[in-house]
Design a protein around this motif. Structure first.
Motif, PDB file in Angstrom:
ATOM      1  N   LYS A  34       0.811  -1.212   0.000  1.00  0.00           N
ATOM      2  CA  LYS A  34       0.000   0.000   0.000  1.00  0.00           C
ATOM      3  C   LYS A  34       0.845   1.264   0.000  1.00  0.00           C
ATOM      4  O   LYS A  34       0.452   2.280  -0.589  1.00  0.00           O
ATOM      5  CB  LYS A  34      -0.927   0.005   1.218  1.00  0.00           C
ATOM      6  N   TRP A  38       3.065   1.244  -6.666  1.00  0.00           N
ATOM      7  CA  TRP A  38       2.199   2.171  -7.392  1.00  0.00           C
ATOM      8  C   TRP A  38       1.348   1.403  -8.389  1.00  0.00           C
ATOM      9  O   TRP A  38       1.865   0.724  -9.287  1.00  0.00           O
ATOM     10  CB  TRP A  38       3.078   3.198  -8.116  1.00  0.00           C
ATOM     11  N   ARG A  39       0.028   1.506  -8.244  1.00  0.00           N
ATOM     12  CA  ARG A  39      -0.892   0.913  -9.205  1.00  0.00           C
ATOM     13  C   ARG A  39      -1.170   1.952 -10.279  1.00  0.00           C
ATOM     14  O   ARG A  39      -1.807   2.979 -10.029  1.00  0.00           O
ATOM     15  CB  ARG A  39      -2.198   0.494  -8.522  1.00  0.00           C
ATOM     16  N   THR A  40      -0.704   1.722 -11.473  1.00  0.00           N
ATOM     17  CA  THR A  40      -0.817   2.716 -12.537  1.00  0.00           C
ATOM     18  C   THR A  40      -2.212   2.710 -13.154  1.00  0.00           C
ATOM     19  O   THR A  40      -2.973   1.745 -13.038  1.00  0.00           O
ATOM     20  CB  THR A  40       0.203   2.435 -13.658  1.00  0.00           C
ATOM     21  N   ASN A  45       1.217  -2.830 -11.896  1.00  0.00           N
ATOM     22  CA  ASN A  45       1.895  -2.272 -10.724  1.00  0.00           C
ATOM     23  C   ASN A  45       3.327  -1.876 -11.060  1.00  0.00           C
ATOM     24  O   ASN A  45       3.984  -2.513 -11.888  1.00  0.00           O
ATOM     25  CB  ASN A  45       1.910  -3.272  -9.577  1.00  0.00           C
ATOM     26  N   PRO A  48       8.867  -0.130  -6.162  1.00  0.00           N
ATOM     27  CA  PRO A  48       9.700   1.013  -5.775  1.00  0.00           C
ATOM     28  C   PRO A  48      11.151   0.880  -6.211  1.00  0.00           C
ATOM     29  O   PRO A  48      11.885   1.855  -6.227  1.00  0.00           O
ATOM     30  CB  PRO A  48       9.579   1.033  -4.246  1.00  0.00           C
ATOM     31  N   ASN A 265       3.589  12.074 -18.244  1.00  0.00           N
ATOM     32  CA  ASN A 265       4.175  10.931 -17.536  1.00  0.00           C
ATOM     33  C   ASN A 265       5.501  10.558 -18.205  1.00  0.00           C
ATOM     34  O   ASN A 265       5.552   9.728 -19.117  1.00  0.00           O
ATOM     35  CB  ASN A 265       3.198   9.751 -17.544  1.00  0.00           C
ATOM     36  N   LYS A 433      -6.497  14.285  -6.862  1.00  0.00           N
ATOM     37  CA  LYS A 433      -5.763  13.031  -7.022  1.00  0.00           C
ATOM     38  C   LYS A 433      -4.855  13.119  -8.244  1.00  0.00           C
ATOM     39  O   LYS A 433      -3.877  12.389  -8.357  1.00  0.00           O
ATOM     40  CB  LYS A 433      -6.732  11.859  -7.178  1.00  0.00           C
TER      41      LYS A 433
END
Length: 621
Positions: A34, A38-40, A45, A48, A265, A433
């Motif tokens: 959590k 990072w869930r794109t 995913n 890190p 991005n 967000k």
């Protein structure tokens, strides 16, 4: 004798598990998945950290530049791209004058948007007068029903001038499906022109005809994987149409060109271009071309307008600069940097010059054109390339199961998907967000619109001699509303009606009152409110009196959660309805404060846009 001892051999390389164990200690019991994974939005995913072992099963790191499947680019010895600028042609002579001028200022690719009335020999001769077509990349667009006519005129001009056909790099863009997406108009009858145009220009080895404008999807809010997957399906639709019509597959594939957008991005966009070439090469390969070079994907990249803003518009330069860097490192064929002011005015000479120089900066000064695919071998980018390729391929197969891209557009599947993403992204922006610097996060407190107003997307120019049939769409259309539009409308409305003053009543714990005052100022300034910050007050009465002296419409109490139980109710009662009272935060005593009559709270879980609309309503704005 040279010392051949390898450095750091005495240090043992930590294993992945040892890294994970260390991270878990640093997280102090917090959930690794959590907190750090990072869930794109692209459906996978991102970890890190990555290590060499993460690339063990990937084939992309073994690819070579200029070789199938071209994941590392179409060239072997450099990363050159064309610096392109587009011109809307209303007067051929004026457009020619401007083209000659910008060719002397670093541009080596010209894009001409030509109205149907100017698809004539006289207009094209005037437009291209004095331009050395053999050394400039030329691009022509017009209404789909007049592309064949335009191609004939361009071909006749090149023949008349005696240009070497092998040296001419140009595009006469034919993309009827784009109009179906943007206007809802049925242009399928025009598809029959595609093979005719391709055959007409077959003797030009560097010519492109069939164009795929997924920049349209990008500017409608599409996620990266959506643009990627639909680009493949869109391109395959055209390729299949040409092959079915009897066009040689090598010729058909060679004349394909993709116009893709670039979002903010940074690393994901680099990976997108690499994944796109990889997958397109695999698709073309299935048609069994004679020349493997036919599997190359030609891409023009255009920086996005979806994330551009009217307020704090110079921040658009930061967005488009990183987007241009992504495109360059991703190995595109040509690039257009969108001028920073395009959202609210016809781009000026200044903004167009800056846009050109943004490319020249990374090319001439930062040497992005020297190294082929410098991101190759990066554990992170190689992972992104593979992950995007997998997700993009899934979307491609899904569309093929629906009968192909054209059928999916007719059914509205593509439009519904992109429009749903657009709605979601606007919702995320409303809740912060998704950040837009200078708009929904850290706005310029003192900036005024000064008459700047958002420009709506352009109207269709094709009338067919009758009423504009685009007004009665036959299919669903894309909704191309910029991400900042909702906040801009709110801020302009506030500015035109009444600008309220919000006063920060800072009291108690120094760190918390300062942090919450800064948060509140940023929150309220998103609607164009005038905000007044303060160093702190000894009593709430002193703070309220100062607010009334400043003629505040809103008083925001800023303190710590524990101290709100002491300060909030007395401040609210002393204010006695003379201004709106707001508590900065969501303290544990919120229910008690609500019971005392306090109803306004701003905190990180708020929908900023809806909250500000509600405050405007309460203030009579």
């Amino acid at each position: 004798m040279a010392n051949k001892e390898k450095l750091f051999t005495e240090f043992k390389a930590p294993t992945t598990q040892e890294w994970l164990d260390k991270i878990e200690v640093d997280l102090k019991g917090a959930d690794f998945q959590k907190r750090l994974v990072w869930r794109t939005n692209e459906g996978f995913n991102v970890q890190p950290f990555y290590r060499r072992e993460d690339l063990a099963n990937l084939k992309t790191p073994d690819a070579l530049p200029g070789e199938f499947p071209f994941v590392r680019g179409n060239k072997k010895d450099n990363n050159e791209w064309y610096v392109r600028q587009n011109l809307n042609v209303h007067d051929a002579a004026e457009a020619n004058k401007k083209a000659l001028d910008i060719l002397n200022k670093g541009v080596d690719s010209l894009g001409f948007r030509i109205p149907k009335s100017m698809c004539t020999a006289e207009a094209i001769e005037t437009l291209l007068d004095g331009i050395y077509c053999e050394v400039v990349d030329l691009n022509f667009r017009t209404c789909p029903c007049h592309v064949l006519q335009l191609a004939q005129v361009v071909d006749a001009y090149f023949t008349k001038k005696g240009f070497d056909k092998k040296k001419l790099s140009f595009t006469v863009g034919f993309d009827p499906i784009e109009k179906m997406l943007t206007k809802g108009k049925n242009t399928t009858p025009r598809l029959a022109d595609g093979p005719k145009i391709v055959e007409l220009l077959k003797d030009y080895p560097k010519a492109h005809v069939m164009t795929v404008h997924t920049e349209t999807l990008n500017n409608a809010g599409a996620y990266i994987v959506q643009e990627l997957g639909y680009a493949l399906a869109w391109g395959n639709e055209y390729l299949q149409e040409l092959v079915d019509a009897g066009v040689d597959v090598d010729l058909a594939a060679r004349q394909m060109k993709f116009y893709m957008g670039v979002s903010e991005n940074y690393f994901m966009e680099i990976a997108k271009f690499r994944a796109a070439r990889l997958l397109w090469a695999q698709i073309v390969k299935q048609y069994e071309p004679k020349d493997e070079a036919s599997c190359k994907m030609t891409i023009n990249a255009t920086t996005s307008t979806y994330n551009q803003t009217v307020f704090d518009s110079y921040v658009n330069l930061l967005r488009s600069q990183t987007e241009a860097m992504s495109a360059a490192l991703g190995g595109v064929y040509s690039m257009v940097v969108t001028p920073f002011d395009v959202t609210y005015e016809q781009p000026t000479d200044f903004s167009e010059r800056i846009a050109r120089n943004q490319q020249l900066l990374i090319k001439e000064e930062s040497h992005f054109d020297r190294i082929v695919d410098p991101s190759a071998g990066s554990y992170y980018i190689e992972h992104l390339t593979d992950a995007l390729a997998q997700e993009g391929w899934k979307l491609f197969l899904k569309i093929e199961e629906e009968g192909g891209f054209l059928e999916a557009v007719k059914k509205g599947i593509v439009q519904d998907d992109i429009n749903a993403t657009n709605v979601k992204r606007h919702g995320d922006a409303a809740k912060r967000k998704e950040f837009l610097l200078g708009t929904n996060q850290f706005p310029n407190f003192t900036e005024k619109s000064d008459g700047k107003r958002p420009i709506a997307p352009g109207a269709c120019a094709c009338k067919h001699g009758q009423a504009d049939q685009c007004e009665n769409p036959e299919f669903k259309k894309l909704e191309t509303t910029r991400l900042a539009a909702d906040f801009e409308d709110l801020r302009i409305h506030t500015e035109e009606t009444k600008v309220p003053t919000a006063f920060m009543l800072t009291i108690g714990n120094l760190a918390m009152r300062q942090a919450r005052a800064q948060f509140s100022c940023n929150f309220l300034a998103c609607a164009g409110y005038k905000v007044i910050d303060n160093l702190g007050f000894k009593t709430v009465e002193e703070g309220v009196d100062a607010a009334m002296e400043a003629k505040a419409d809103i008083v925001v109490i800023c303190s710590s959660d524990d101290e709100y139980a002491e300060y909030a109710v007395p401040a609210y009662k002393y204010l006695d309805g003379r201004a709106m009272f707001v508590v900065a935060g969501a303290p544990a005593c919120m229910d008690d404060l609500k019971a005392a009559g306090i109803e306004n709270f701003i905190h990180v879980r708020c929908n900023v846009l809806e909250t500000l609309k509600e405050y405007n309503q309460k203030l009579g704005i």
